[in-house]
Design a protein around this motif. Sequence first.
Motif, PDB file in Angstrom:
ATOM      1  N   SER A 131       2.563   9.001  -5.649  1.00  7.15           N
ATOM      2  CA  SER A 131       2.701   9.070  -4.197  1.00  7.15           C
ATOM      3  C   SER A 131       3.041  10.483  -3.743  1.00  7.15           C
ATOM      4  CB  SER A 131       3.805   8.116  -3.715  1.00  7.15           C
ATOM      5  OG  SER A 131       3.443   6.777  -3.892  1.00  7.15           O
ATOM      6  N   GLU A 132       2.263  10.993  -2.780  1.00  8.79           N
ATOM      7  CA  GLU A 132       2.568  12.303  -2.202  1.00  8.79           C
ATOM      8  C   GLU A 132       3.548  12.180  -1.043  1.00  8.79           C
ATOM      9  OE1 GLU A 132      -0.386  15.439  -2.022  1.00  8.79           O
ATOM     10  OE2 GLU A 132      -1.919  13.957  -2.557  1.00  8.79           O
ATOM     11  N   GLU A 191      -3.195   8.335  -2.999  1.00 13.42           N
ATOM     12  CA  GLU A 191      -4.210   9.324  -3.354  1.00 13.42           C
ATOM     13  C   GLU A 191      -4.014   9.675  -4.834  1.00 13.42           C
ATOM     14  OE1 GLU A 191      -3.106  10.735   0.972  1.00 13.42           O
ATOM     15  OE2 GLU A 191      -2.015   9.788  -0.662  1.00 13.42           O
ATOM     16  N   GLY A 192      -5.082   9.647  -5.595  1.00  9.53           N
ATOM     17  CA  GLY A 192      -4.956   9.878  -7.038  1.00  9.53           C
ATOM     18  C   GLY A 192      -4.769   8.594  -7.818  1.00  9.53           C
ATOM     19  N   ASP A 193      -4.696   7.461  -7.120  1.00 10.54           N
ATOM     20  CA  ASP A 193      -4.613   6.147  -7.749  1.00 10.54           C
ATOM     21  C   ASP A 193      -3.238   5.904  -8.399  1.00 10.54           C
ATOM     22  OD1 ASP A 193      -5.434   3.613  -8.533  1.00 10.54           O
ATOM     23  OD2 ASP A 193      -7.222   4.299  -9.571  1.00 10.54           O
ATOM     24  N   PHE A 194      -3.044   4.689  -8.887  1.00  7.50           N
ATOM     25  CA  PHE A 194      -1.869   4.384  -9.700  1.00  7.50           C
ATOM     26  C   PHE A 194      -1.959   5.184 -10.995  1.00  7.50           C
ATOM     27  CE2 PHE A 194      -2.578   0.481  -7.231  1.00  7.50           C
ATOM     28  CZ  PHE A 194      -1.318   0.279  -6.687  1.00  7.50           C
ATOM     29  N   SER A 195      -0.827   5.427 -11.627  1.00  9.71           N
ATOM     30  CA  SER A 195      -0.877   6.033 -12.956  1.00  9.71           C
ATOM     31  C   SER A 195      -1.350   4.980 -13.955  1.00  9.71           C
ATOM     32  CB  SER A 195       0.507   6.542 -13.361  1.00  9.71           C
ATOM     33  OG  SER A 195       1.391   5.456 -13.606  1.00  9.71           O
ATOM     34  N   ILE A 231       0.828  -1.206   0.000  1.00 10.18           N
ATOM     35  CA  ILE A 231       0.000   0.000   0.000  1.00 10.18           C
ATOM     36  C   ILE A 231       0.862   1.256   0.000  1.00 10.18           C
ATOM     37  CG2 ILE A 231      -0.160  -0.100   2.528  1.00 10.18           C
ATOM     38  CD1 ILE A 231      -3.028   1.023   2.272  1.00 10.18           C
ATOM     39  N   ALA A 232       0.439   2.252  -0.749  1.00  9.72           N
ATOM     40  CA  ALA A 232       1.155   3.521  -0.777  1.00  9.72           C
ATOM     41  C   ALA A 232       0.825   4.330   0.475  1.00  9.72           C
ATOM     42  CB  ALA A 232       0.770   4.308  -2.029  1.00  9.72           C
ATOM     43  N   ARG A 289     -10.889   5.909   0.058  1.00  6.20           N
ATOM     44  CA  ARG A 289      -9.571   6.441   0.377  1.00  6.20           C
ATOM     45  C   ARG A 289      -8.588   5.286   0.522  1.00  6.20           C
ATOM     46  NH1 ARG A 289      -9.849  11.325   4.826  1.00  6.20           N
ATOM     47  NH2 ARG A 289     -10.932  12.858   3.519  1.00  6.20           N
ATOM     48  N   THR A 290      -7.307   5.610   0.415  1.00  9.07           N
ATOM     49  CA  THR A 290      -6.268   4.580   0.465  1.00  9.07           C
ATOM     50  C   THR A 290      -6.373   3.728   1.724  1.00  9.07           C
ATOM     51  OG1 THR A 290      -4.735   5.891  -0.865  1.00  9.07           O
ATOM     52  CG2 THR A 290      -3.776   4.180   0.516  1.00  9.07           C
TER      53      THR A 290
END
Length: 234
Positions: free
Chosen positions: A112-113, A189-193, A80-81, A216-217
């Motif tokens: 990833s942030e 957040e924002g999903d995988f590319s 998990i990110a 949410r993640t």
Amino acid sequence: MRLFIGNITPEHVTLNQEEEHHIIKVLRMNDGEEIYVTDGLGSLVRGEISIMGKKISINVLEIVKTKPTEIDNKGLHIAIAPTKNIDRFDFFLEKSIELGISTITPVLCANSERKHLNYGKVLKQAYGACKQCLRTVFPIINPLTNLQDFLKNSAENIYVAHCYNEFEKKSINQVIKNRKDLTILIGPEGDFSKKEIEHLYSYGATGISLGENRLRTETAGIFVTSCYYYSNFD
């Protein structure tokens, strides 16, 4: 029942230094008080403490569990990110450990942030969760790993939870049914590319859906863990 972490051998039981400090300085426990000690590998003993300055000795009263000859680490592995807000990742960590997760790998993805993780702090958080829920076999907690390196070192079939509708996906119920050993990837957040999803599918990963709502993640991680252990609950 107060559970602490230490080293358990046939000859003696010793507490970790941090645990000794916690007992003396924080809990302010007294000689003769009863505690339980685990090594995180399956052993559990009941004993009485004897405090000598800053050191503690354990008088073993009962060997409750002995370490198994072979620890079965098979079960649910979530990669998990970590979330930008570390409190949300900590929440996932605690709740998934309470539910019984076997392995957690934080992964670094394109979106990833949070790109750094204090591994020592993560372990401390994880061990605290294990003590809280009285786990005597601790899960494997890996350091932050680049997604590409994770794929290179992974021998298991991988399932990936994502929100792209143009890629074929199975429902979570199809995936977890009667599966003892399972690895699931959850993105940031924002999903995988999209490029990562394409690479994962070409690698042989299978997409999964967690339902109609976008989670949410940390919610996705807890949801997967809950589904898995509810499905395999005897």
